[in-house]
Design a protein around this motif. Structure first.
Motif, short mmCIF file in Angstrom:
data_model
loop_
_atom_site.label_atom_id
_atom_site.label_comp_id
_atom_site.label_asym_id
_atom_site.label_seq_id
_atom_site.Cartn_x
_atom_site.Cartn_y
_atom_site.Cartn_z
N PHE A 113 -9.71 -23.46 10.97
CA PHE A 113 -8.80 -22.94 9.95
C PHE A 113 -8.01 -24.06 9.30
CE2 PHE A 113 -9.01 -18.32 10.28
CZ PHE A 113 -9.76 -18.19 11.43
N GLY A 114 -7.66 -23.85 8.05
CA GLY A 114 -6.85 -24.80 7.32
C GLY A 114 -6.17 -24.10 6.17
N TYR A 115 -5.73 -24.88 5.18
CA TYR A 115 -5.02 -24.34 4.02
C TYR A 115 -3.92 -23.39 4.48
CZ TYR A 115 -8.54 -26.43 1.07
OH TYR A 115 -9.36 -27.32 0.44
N TRP A 116 -3.06 -23.91 5.32
CA TRP A 116 -1.98 -23.11 5.87
C TRP A 116 -0.93 -22.80 4.83
CZ3 TRP A 116 -3.36 -21.52 10.48
CH2 TRP A 116 -4.21 -22.31 11.24
N GLY A 117 -0.36 -21.59 4.92
CA GLY A 117 0.78 -21.25 4.10
C GLY A 117 2.03 -21.90 4.68
N PRO A 118 3.18 -21.73 4.04
CA PRO A 118 4.42 -22.36 4.50
C PRO A 118 4.99 -21.73 5.76
CG PRO A 118 4.85 -20.95 2.62
CD PRO A 118 3.36 -21.01 2.77
N GLY A 119 4.53 -20.54 6.12
CA GLY A 119 4.99 -19.89 7.34
C GLY A 119 6.19 -18.98 7.11
N THR A 120 6.39 -18.07 8.05
CA THR A 120 7.54 -17.17 8.02
C THR A 120 8.08 -17.03 9.44
OG1 THR A 120 8.33 -14.99 7.28
CG2 THR A 120 6.12 -15.06 8.24
N GLN A 121 9.39 -17.14 9.59
CA GLN A 121 10.03 -17.15 10.91
C GLN A 121 10.16 -15.73 11.46
OE1 GLN A 121 11.32 -19.88 12.88
NE2 GLN A 121 11.45 -18.24 14.41
N VAL A 122 9.77 -15.56 12.71
CA VAL A 122 9.99 -14.31 13.44
C VAL A 122 10.83 -14.63 14.66
CG1 VAL A 122 8.90 -12.47 14.79
CG2 VAL A 122 7.87 -13.22 12.63
N THR A 123 11.95 -13.95 14.81
CA THR A 123 12.84 -14.17 15.95
C THR A 123 13.07 -12.84 16.64
OG1 THR A 123 13.94 -15.99 14.80
CG2 THR A 123 15.07 -15.03 16.70
N VAL A 124 12.76 -12.80 17.94
CA VAL A 124 12.93 -11.59 18.73
C VAL A 124 13.97 -11.86 19.80
CG1 VAL A 124 11.78 -9.82 20.09
CG2 VAL A 124 10.50 -11.05 18.32
N SER A 125 15.04 -11.09 19.79
CA SER A 125 16.11 -11.27 20.76
C SER A 125 16.01 -10.24 21.88
CB SER A 125 17.46 -11.16 20.07
OG SER A 125 17.60 -9.91 19.43
N SER A 126 16.47 -10.64 23.04
CA SER A 126 16.38 -9.74 24.21
C SER A 126 17.60 -8.84 24.29
CB SER A 126 16.24 -10.56 25.48
OG SER A 126 17.32 -11.45 25.61
#
Length: 126
Positions: A113-126
């Protein structure tokens, strides 16, 4: 090929849900296989789920199987990742990638895989 763009990340409590989107450019993905990957702080990027654009066939990593669902809407050139029963260990930046290597393998364990997008943050709190 133009990298896709991810969206839909955010902060949720454990047990919650989020839906991520991976939007291709106006020219489409330029590949028949799209994957979701993630990278947590201090860890290497790992595959989460992949989908064949043509027939919708999917594969999942053991860590998310049964909780996440990858799907696509070819009329919108968009691939989705529905994430349910989220856990703190799901916290990461989520990336959408395109399978680009010649003779690529469409699977979360694939390194094609390549041509990655900029990404999106996912944060899960307990």
């Amino acid at each position: 090929q133009v990298p896709p763009v991810e969206s839909g990340g955010g902060s949720v409590q454990a047990g919650g849900s989020l839906r991520l989107s991976c939007a291709a450019s106006e020219y489409g993905y330029g590949t028949s296989c799209v994957g979701w990957f993630r990278q947590a702080p201090g860890k290497t990027r790992e595959g989460v789920a992949t989908i064949w654009i043509d027939d919708g066939d999917t594969q999942y990593s053991d860590a998310v199987r049964g909780r996440f669902i990858i799907s696509r809407d070819n009329t919108k050139n968009t691939v989705y990742l529905e994430m349910n029963s989220l856990k703190p260990e799901d916290t990461a930046i989520y990336y959408c990638g395109l399978a680009v290597a010649e003779g690529y393998v469409c699977a979360p364990t694939s390194g094609d895989f390549g041509y990655w997008g900029p990404g999106t943050q996912v944060t899960v709190s307990s």
